[in-house]
Design an enzyme around this catalytic site. Sequence first.
Site, PDB file in Angstrom:
ATOM      1  N   LYS A   1       0.934  -1.201  -0.041  1.00 45.59           N
ATOM      2  CA  LYS A   1      -0.001   0.105  -0.054  1.00 45.59           C
ATOM      3  C   LYS A   1       0.831   1.268   0.013  1.00 45.59           C
ATOM      4  O   LYS A   1       0.378   2.306  -0.652  1.00 45.59           O
ATOM      5  CB  LYS A   1      -1.076  -0.060   1.094  1.00 45.59           C
ATOM      6  CG  LYS A   1      -1.751  -1.168   1.386  1.00 45.59           C
ATOM      7  CD  LYS A   1      -2.912  -0.657   0.186  1.00 45.59           C
ATOM      8  CE  LYS A   1      -3.806  -2.065   0.375  1.00 45.59           C
ATOM      9  NZ  LYS A   1      -4.802  -2.096  -0.893  1.00 45.59           N
TER      10      LYS A   1
ATOM     11  N   LYS B   1      -3.744 -12.165 -10.494  1.00 42.47           N
ATOM     12  CA  LYS B   1      -5.106 -12.604  -9.939  1.00 42.47           C
ATOM     13  C   LYS B   1      -6.038 -11.597 -10.227  1.00 42.47           C
ATOM     14  O   LYS B   1      -6.015 -10.523 -10.403  1.00 42.47           O
ATOM     15  CB  LYS B   1      -5.198 -12.885  -8.775  1.00 42.47           C
ATOM     16  CG  LYS B   1      -4.976 -11.848  -7.503  1.00 42.47           C
ATOM     17  CD  LYS B   1      -5.079 -12.332  -6.192  1.00 42.47           C
ATOM     18  CE  LYS B   1      -5.474 -11.163  -5.098  1.00 42.47           C
ATOM     19  NZ  LYS B   1      -5.808 -11.547  -3.934  1.00 42.47           N
TER      20      LYS B   1
ATOM     21  N   LYS C   1     -10.262  -6.230  -8.528  1.00 40.49           N
ATOM     22  CA  LYS C   1     -11.090  -4.960  -8.997  1.00 40.49           C
ATOM     23  C   LYS C   1      -9.993  -3.847  -9.255  1.00 40.49           C
ATOM     24  O   LYS C   1      -9.903  -3.120 -10.416  1.00 40.49           O
ATOM     25  CB  LYS C   1     -11.835  -4.259  -7.894  1.00 40.49           C
ATOM     26  CG  LYS C   1     -12.844  -3.449  -8.205  1.00 40.49           C
ATOM     27  CD  LYS C   1     -14.040  -3.022  -7.368  1.00 40.49           C
ATOM     28  CE  LYS C   1     -14.793  -2.165  -7.680  1.00 40.49           C
ATOM     29  NZ  LYS C   1     -15.798  -2.004  -6.900  1.00 40.49           N
TER      30      LYS C   1
END
Length: 331
Positions: A111, A194, A197
């Site tokens: 992040k 993978k 979103k």
Amino acid sequence: METVVSGIRSTGKLHLGNYYGAVKNFVQMQHEFNCFFFIADYHSLTTHPTPSDLHGNVKQVLIEYLAAGIDPEKATIYVQSDVPEIAELYLYLNMNAYMGELERSASFKDKVRSHPDNVNAGLLTYPVLMAADILIHKATKVPVGKDQEQHLEMARTFANRFNRLYSNEYFPEPYAFNFSNNLVKIPGLDGKGKMGKSEGEANAVYLSDSPEVIRKKVMRAVTDAGPTVENQEKPEAVKNLFDLMNVVSSADTLQHFDQLYNSCQIRYGDMKKQLSEDMIIATEPMRQRINDIAGDSSYLRQVARHGALKARESASKTIKEVREIIGFRNF
Ligand code: TRP
């Protein structure tokens, strides 16, 4: 009976990765364990959704949990923020979580890299909140994907540290659990990692996507120019298509295209056509139910209330005992 807890962040509609990687597992587990499945809306605040996005996303996930077959009479389905005891346990656990270990977590480092402008303390303590989600029901089994292993290890660390600090064995150790034993990783359509979103709208197929949208997305999936040598290894982008076919199509279909690939006769257009039709069939019953349930706000209200009551019953028992262990006393 063993207790199971799992949650999905409320970032809106579910994709096939959420379904095959998690929710389908939940549906199977609800018959055999004492299950708590929740919608992680506290966690979603790390990215600062607007008030209407927050509620809309929670509602969408609730609808899709139900449409996928989670039964509110079997499992406890609830919204995380309906259970304030979780926030209280998070506060207590934060006192025993160290900066160094939180900063070292892979998800935090990710992040920091991807959102350098929003490195808030909630992101840093995300694993502590996740531990609180699990420990609040003293769960031992947590159905999650491989990417959550490290978070579970941290949950065990926090549970054990609490136990050691107060010289007891209050919290059991939670472990990642997969019902069907094969941890399925659902790849996206962009030929890389993978399904997710954050990788862009076109990378994921959603349970609520219409058949036309599914066809369009699959036809645009990344492939290569085709095999040139018999039985050659599949590059990642092509392997992804086969992996997707493996979850939605029959074994015969998969084998058919595998043979065509191995004999260098494959036409990706045909394979994609088959794949999209099989995805449409696999999701059809859920698509119908999503529409029906979305229109029934009194049912949704009833499910959310019933779930919150059951979850709070379990959570408040834990909090009462934890407060006692820590040393809070009434005058
Ligand atoms: N971190 C999980 C994910 O991103 C979601 C989650 C939050 C969770 N709290 C949890 C999963 C507790 C299992 C148990 O997928």
